[in-house]
Design a protein around this motif. Sequence first.
Motif, PDB file in Angstrom:
ATOM      1  N   ALA A   1      31.179 -27.639  45.926  1.00 26.54           N
ATOM      2  CA  ALA A   1      29.854 -27.414  46.208  1.00 26.54           C
ATOM      3  C   ALA A   1      29.595 -25.951  46.537  1.00 26.54           C
ATOM      4  O   ALA A   1      30.170 -25.382  47.357  1.00 26.54           O
ATOM      5  CB  ALA A   1      29.269 -28.378  47.178  1.00 26.54           C
TER       6      ALA A   1
ATOM      7  N   ARG B   1      22.668 -32.303  42.981  1.00 23.93           N
ATOM      8  CA  ARG B   1      22.712 -31.622  41.537  1.00 23.93           C
ATOM      9  C   ARG B   1      21.570 -31.234  41.160  1.00 23.93           C
ATOM     10  O   ARG B   1      21.425 -30.134  40.396  1.00 23.93           O
ATOM     11  CB  ARG B   1      23.621 -32.780  40.882  1.00 23.93           C
ATOM     12  CG  ARG B   1      24.695 -33.093  41.303  1.00 23.93           C
ATOM     13  CD  ARG B   1      25.483 -33.863  40.242  1.00 23.93           C
ATOM     14  NE  ARG B   1      26.749 -34.522  40.645  1.00 23.93           N
ATOM     15  CZ  ARG B   1      26.797 -35.737  41.376  1.00 23.93           C
ATOM     16  NH1 ARG B   1      25.953 -36.317  41.435  1.00 23.93           N
ATOM     17  NH2 ARG B   1      28.190 -35.973  41.425  1.00 23.93           N
TER      18      ARG B   1
ATOM     19  N   GLU C   1      26.050 -29.524  44.087  1.00 22.92           N
ATOM     20  CA  GLU C   1      26.972 -30.226  43.432  1.00 22.92           C
ATOM     21  C   GLU C   1      27.451 -29.832  42.305  1.00 22.92           C
ATOM     22  O   GLU C   1      26.489 -29.622  41.325  1.00 22.92           O
ATOM     23  CB  GLU C   1      26.789 -31.549  43.945  1.00 22.92           C
ATOM     24  CG  GLU C   1      26.701 -32.032  45.264  1.00 22.92           C
ATOM     25  CD  GLU C   1      28.280 -32.272  45.864  1.00 22.92           C
ATOM     26  OE1 GLU C   1      29.110 -31.574  45.465  1.00 22.92           O
ATOM     27  OE2 GLU C   1      28.272 -32.797  47.081  1.00 22.92           O
TER      28      GLU C   1
ATOM     29  N   ARG D   1      23.064 -32.178  50.056  1.00 26.40           N
ATOM     30  CA  ARG D   1      23.713 -31.892  48.733  1.00 26.40           C
ATOM     31  C   ARG D   1      23.044 -32.569  47.815  1.00 26.40           C
ATOM     32  O   ARG D   1      22.386 -33.587  47.752  1.00 26.40           O
ATOM     33  CB  ARG D   1      24.998 -32.773  48.920  1.00 26.40           C
ATOM     34  CG  ARG D   1      25.993 -32.395  50.005  1.00 26.40           C
ATOM     35  CD  ARG D   1      27.333 -33.252  50.136  1.00 26.40           C
ATOM     36  NE  ARG D   1      28.134 -32.796  51.004  1.00 26.40           N
ATOM     37  CZ  ARG D   1      29.312 -31.876  50.655  1.00 26.40           C
ATOM     38  NH1 ARG D   1      29.307 -31.248  49.446  1.00 26.40           N
ATOM     39  NH2 ARG D   1      29.982 -31.552  51.672  1.00 26.40           N
TER      40      ARG D   1
END
Length: 353
Positions: free
Chosen positions: A189, A124, A215, A122
């Motif tokens: 997500a 960003r 994310e 995960r």
Amino acid sequence: MTVTASLSTTDLAVAPGHQAGCDVRISNSGADAVTVDLTLAGGAAAWAVVLPPSLVVAPGACGRSRLVVDVPRDGDLAGTERGVTVGVRARDAGSSPIELVGRLAIVESLDLRASVTPLVARARGEITYTVAIANHGTRARRVDLGLDGMDQTGLRVRLSPAQLVVVAGEQATADLSVKARRPFLVGRARPRGVVVEARPDAGPPLVAAATHLQEPVRWRPGAAAAAAAAVVAAVLVLARGGDGPVVPAVVAPATSTVARSACPASAADGTTHVDIAGFAFCPAVVTVGVGTEVTWANTDLSPHTVTFDGPDDRSDSDVLSQGQSWSRIFDRAGTYQYSCRLHAGMTGTVVVT
């Protein structure tokens, strides 16, 4: 003599780190049952086993044992030959032993395995995956890496280096950096497939896969200033088409979405069935008797393998696509652990009693 014996084949070919075998056939033409003992000799005897080592053959009947040779994973053995002799002796006082001579040719092995870790990540911002190529064969191999099977839409992807030389018995790695070109503000997500194709200088290509979860930029109550700055930055990025701010990645462990209790083993026609579903082997542990055939069937969209890589037990299904299956017969009692070499964390166990 009432007992005769033969091998189903006298010429075996096997690569280091693999097994080869044949049947030992024993016939009794006499009027009484005969107990027969089997022994091993020759250059390959230290790697071999014959099961069962003793058997009773009824009058007018045939019995069978299995000779299995497990060659060590040693590249220096490739290109050599070894002999193996099976001694067959009836326990009758007047019987003479029978010697069955076989020849074992040890051949070159092409055994490459590819993986991507972490299996699920995960982030960003940018995250770097490790692409590993393990060489279990007998010669060094050159491997070209590519992303032909990966959808790179909306992603910035860097693979370095694009070519590896992997020495026999070792592994080499490359870095795969993945980053979404544009952030999004809220929502769930967004999963994206990470697919690497490895093309060796000999043999078929390999595929290794993972999942990248992008994310959203989340609103955090009590941190209005930071949230406002993030929103402004995201709007500016969307306006000019550039890259967003990098946020440290959070790596999530690979977990199965299939409850183990929901997938009991099934058996039909002497075969035990294991499903590959939800990135898990279902059931993860099966208990079978000696001589049982176990079949694995891939019902996932993702490819998987069934790989036994223990010190005394090595076999591999190769890559199984959705709808494909692979079977193996277990001739010896013991505990056999296996895994998927494409996805870390996918493991299973076969207990043979």
